[in-house]
Design a protein around this motif. Sequence first.
Motif, PDB file in Angstrom:
ATOM      1  N   ARG A  71      39.289  23.773  33.500  1.00 48.36           N
ATOM      2  CA  ARG A  71      38.567  22.504  33.601  1.00 48.36           C
ATOM      3  C   ARG A  71      37.149  22.771  34.104  1.00 48.36           C
ATOM      4  NH1 ARG A  71      42.303  18.860  32.587  1.00 48.36           N
ATOM      5  NH2 ARG A  71      44.434  19.268  33.195  1.00 48.36           N
ATOM      6  N   GLY A  72      36.247  21.891  33.776  1.00 50.83           N
ATOM      7  CA  GLY A  72      34.862  22.056  34.194  1.00 50.83           C
ATOM      8  C   GLY A  72      34.088  23.014  33.305  1.00 50.83           C
ATOM      9  N   GLY A  73      34.691  23.417  32.186  1.00 48.41           N
ATOM     10  CA  GLY A  73      33.999  24.303  31.259  1.00 48.41           C
ATOM     11  C   GLY A  73      33.928  25.749  31.694  1.00 48.41           C
ATOM     12  N   ILE A  74      34.729  26.132  32.663  1.00 49.01           N
ATOM     13  CA  ILE A  74      34.722  27.514  33.144  1.00 49.01           C
ATOM     14  C   ILE A  74      35.682  28.343  32.301  1.00 49.01           C
ATOM     15  CG2 ILE A  74      35.229  29.034  35.099  1.00 49.01           C
ATOM     16  CD1 ILE A  74      34.474  26.663  36.921  1.00 49.01           C
ATOM     17  N   ALA A  75      35.227  29.530  31.916  1.00 53.26           N
ATOM     18  CA  ALA A  75      36.073  30.472  31.179  1.00 53.26           C
ATOM     19  C   ALA A  75      35.909  31.849  31.790  1.00 53.26           C
ATOM     20  CB  ALA A  75      35.686  30.506  29.708  1.00 53.26           C
ATOM     21  N   GLY A  76      36.985  32.610  31.766  1.00 52.81           N
ATOM     22  CA  GLY A  76      36.951  33.970  32.280  1.00 52.81           C
ATOM     23  C   GLY A  76      37.612  34.926  31.315  1.00 52.81           C
ATOM     24  N   ASN A  77      36.997  36.079  31.123  1.00 53.50           N
ATOM     25  CA  ASN A  77      37.590  37.161  30.342  1.00 53.50           C
ATOM     26  C   ASN A  77      38.248  38.122  31.327  1.00 53.50           C
ATOM     27  OD1 ASN A  77      36.658  36.095  27.907  1.00 53.50           O
ATOM     28  ND2 ASN A  77      34.715  37.183  28.079  1.00 53.50           N
ATOM     29  N   GLU A  78      39.562  38.252  31.208  1.00 55.09           N
ATOM     30  CA  GLU A  78      40.352  39.000  32.174  1.00 55.09           C
ATOM     31  C   GLU A  78      40.819  40.334  31.600  1.00 55.09           C
ATOM     32  OE1 GLU A  78      42.414  35.086  34.243  1.00 55.09           O
ATOM     33  OE2 GLU A  78      43.558  36.238  32.775  1.00 55.09           O
ATOM     34  N   GLU A  79      41.021  41.284  32.512  1.00 56.44           N
ATOM     35  CA  GLU A  79      41.614  42.575  32.175  1.00 56.44           C
ATOM     36  C   GLU A  79      42.699  42.870  33.203  1.00 56.44           C
ATOM     37  OE1 GLU A  79      40.498  47.332  31.840  1.00 56.44           O
ATOM     38  OE2 GLU A  79      38.882  45.854  32.018  1.00 56.44           O
ATOM     39  N   PHE A  80      43.883  43.245  32.721  1.00 56.79           N
ATOM     40  CA  PHE A  80      44.998  43.507  33.624  1.00 56.79           C
ATOM     41  C   PHE A  80      44.881  44.881  34.260  1.00 56.79           C
ATOM     42  CE2 PHE A  80      46.404  39.772  31.661  1.00 56.79           C
ATOM     43  CZ  PHE A  80      47.282  39.179  32.556  1.00 56.79           C
ATOM     44  N   LEU A  81      45.034  44.898  35.580  1.00 61.33           N
ATOM     45  CA  LEU A  81      44.947  46.115  36.383  1.00 61.33           C
ATOM     46  C   LEU A  81      46.322  46.649  36.727  1.00 61.33           C
ATOM     47  CD1 LEU A  81      42.232  44.821  38.876  1.00 61.33           C
ATOM     48  CD2 LEU A  81      41.879  46.217  36.821  1.00 61.33           C
ATOM     49  N   ALA A  82      47.326  45.778  36.708  1.00 58.48           N
ATOM     50  CA  ALA A  82      48.712  46.163  36.986  1.00 58.48           C
ATOM     51  C   ALA A  82      49.611  45.321  36.089  1.00 58.48           C
ATOM     52  CB  ALA A  82      49.070  45.929  38.455  1.00 58.48           C
ATOM     53  N   TRP A  83      50.631  45.944  35.553  1.00 59.33           N
ATOM     54  CA  TRP A  83      51.650  45.239  34.776  1.00 59.33           C
ATOM     55  C   TRP A  83      52.945  46.024  34.937  1.00 59.33           C
ATOM     56  CZ3 TRP A  83      51.016  40.700  31.882  1.00 59.33           C
ATOM     57  CH2 TRP A  83      52.159  40.275  31.197  1.00 59.33           C
ATOM     58  N   PHE A  86      58.628  42.579  35.790  1.00 58.00           N
ATOM     59  CA  PHE A  86      59.544  41.947  36.740  1.00 58.00           C
ATOM     60  C   PHE A  86      59.171  42.199  38.199  1.00 58.00           C
ATOM     61  CE2 PHE A  86      62.348  43.621  33.183  1.00 58.00           C
ATOM     62  CZ  PHE A  86      61.958  42.627  32.302  1.00 58.00           C
ATOM     63  N   GLU A  87      58.037  42.892  38.457  1.00 57.10           N
ATOM     64  CA  GLU A  87      57.631  43.183  39.832  1.00 57.10           C
ATOM     65  C   GLU A  87      56.206  42.750  40.161  1.00 57.10           C
ATOM     66  OE1 GLU A  87      58.187  47.311  40.748  1.00 57.10           O
ATOM     67  OE2 GLU A  87      60.243  47.305  40.006  1.00 57.10           O
ATOM     68  N   ARG A  88      55.274  43.038  39.247  1.00 58.53           N
ATOM     69  CA  ARG A  88      53.870  42.790  39.597  1.00 58.53           C
ATOM     70  C   ARG A  88      52.999  42.704  38.355  1.00 58.53           C
ATOM     71  NH1 ARG A  88      49.722  46.700  42.998  1.00 58.53           N
ATOM     72  NH2 ARG A  88      48.283  45.039  43.582  1.00 58.53           N
ATOM     73  N   MET A  89      52.038  41.788  38.415  1.00 56.36           N
ATOM     74  CA  MET A  89      50.935  41.783  37.461  1.00 56.36           C
ATOM     75  C   MET A  89      49.691  41.395  38.226  1.00 56.36           C
ATOM     76  SD  MET A  89      51.513  38.387  35.139  1.00 56.36           S
ATOM     77  CE  MET A  89      49.969  37.497  35.176  1.00 56.36           C
ATOM     78  N   ALA A  90      48.581  42.036  37.873  1.00 55.61           N
ATOM     79  CA  ALA A  90      47.309  41.744  38.530  1.00 55.61           C
ATOM     80  C   ALA A  90      46.199  41.895  37.499  1.00 55.61           C
ATOM     81  CB  ALA A  90      47.074  42.700  39.701  1.00 55.61           C
ATOM     82  N   PHE A  91      45.182  41.071  37.646  1.00 55.26           N
ATOM     83  CA  PHE A  91      44.048  41.138  36.727  1.00 55.26           C
ATOM     84  C   PHE A  91      42.767  40.800  37.457  1.00 55.26           C
ATOM     85  CE2 PHE A  91      45.983  36.925  36.322  1.00 55.26           C
ATOM     86  CZ  PHE A  91      44.920  36.091  36.589  1.00 55.26           C
ATOM     87  N   ARG A  92      41.657  41.117  36.816  1.00 56.46           N
ATOM     88  CA  ARG A  92      40.341  40.765  37.331  1.00 56.46           C
ATOM     89  C   ARG A  92      39.573  40.063  36.216  1.00 56.46           C
ATOM     90  NH1 ARG A  92      38.525  46.802  36.887  1.00 56.46           N
ATOM     91  NH2 ARG A  92      37.981  46.820  34.671  1.00 56.46           N
ATOM     92  N   PHE A  93      38.546  39.337  36.624  1.00 58.07           N
ATOM     93  CA  PHE A  93      37.582  38.816  35.655  1.00 58.07           C
ATOM     94  C   PHE A  93      36.577  39.927  35.379  1.00 58.07           C
ATOM     95  CE2 PHE A  93      37.418  33.897  36.410  1.00 58.07           C
ATOM     96  CZ  PHE A  93      38.700  33.776  35.908  1.00 58.07           C
ATOM     97  N   ASN A  94      36.370  40.234  34.108  1.00 60.29           N
ATOM     98  CA  ASN A  94      35.276  41.117  33.723  1.00 60.29           C
ATOM     99  C   ASN A  94      34.006  40.319  33.473  1.00 60.29           C
ATOM    100  OD1 ASN A  94      36.796  43.436  33.927  1.00 60.29           O
ATOM    101  ND2 ASN A  94      37.328  43.478  31.758  1.00 60.29           N
ATOM    102  N   GLU A  95      34.197  39.080  32.995  1.00 53.87           N
ATOM    103  CA  GLU A  95      33.094  38.154  32.751  1.00 53.87           C
ATOM    104  C   GLU A  95      33.582  36.746  33.047  1.00 53.87           C
ATOM    105  OE1 GLU A  95      30.714  39.812  28.933  1.00 53.87           O
ATOM    106  OE2 GLU A  95      32.717  39.005  28.525  1.00 53.87           O
ATOM    107  N   VAL A  96      32.640  35.906  33.462  1.00 49.69           N
ATOM    108  CA  VAL A  96      32.972  34.505  33.723  1.00 49.69           C
ATOM    109  C   VAL A  96      31.766  33.656  33.302  1.00 49.69           C
ATOM    110  CG1 VAL A  96      32.185  34.521  36.131  1.00 49.69           C
ATOM    111  CG2 VAL A  96      34.008  32.954  35.434  1.00 49.69           C
TER     112      VAL A  96
END
Length: 165
Positions: A71-83, A86-96
Motif C-alpha cells: 500500500r502507498g505505492g511502495i515496492a521492494g525487490n527482495e533476495e532470499f538470504l536463507a531458505w 520448515f525452519e527459516r527463511m530470510a530476505f533483504r531488499f536489494n531495491e525499494v
Amino acid sequence: MHACARVGLDFLDSAPYRIVSTVDLAITPAQLFEVLADENSWPRWATVITKVTWTSPPPRGVGTTRTVTMRGGIAGNEEFLAWDPFERMAFRFNEVSTSSMAAFAEDYRVVPTSRGCHLTWTMALQPANLAGRIGLSLGAPVMNRLFQRFLHNLRRYTDERFSAQ
C-alpha cells in the motif's frame, strides 16, 4: 527504484531498528512454509502487502528473488538470504521504491511445537535519513502492534486454510 545496502544475515541482529513478533500456529512447519511460499497468501494476512511476484523460477532457495508491492505505492525487490525448509527463511531488499530506506531485511524462524509450530518474525531496518529515524522512533509502538496483528491474521488464515485437512 533506490538501491539498498546488500546486508547479510548478521544485519538481522545488528540493525538500528528491529521489530520482533511471535505467534503460535496450529499447523505444521511444512504447512507454514506452504503458506509463506504462496504468493497469493501474503495479502490475506499481511494486509499492507497488495501483491507478491516471484521473479526467480522454482525451486526456492538462497538467491531466489521476488517483488513485493505494498500500500502507498511502495515496492521492494527482495533476495532470499536463507531458505531452510520448515525452519527459516530470510530476505533483504536489494531495491525499494522509496528513498527513505537504506537497508531492510526480514527473518522468519519456525520451531515445531506439540500443537503445531512457533513463528518468530524479525524485521530489521536502517533508515536513510533523519526523517526516517525520527519516524521509526516515534512509530515503533504502532508498528509493533501492526506486525503483531499481521501474525494474528496469519493464525486466522492458517486455521481456515488447513481446517479441512
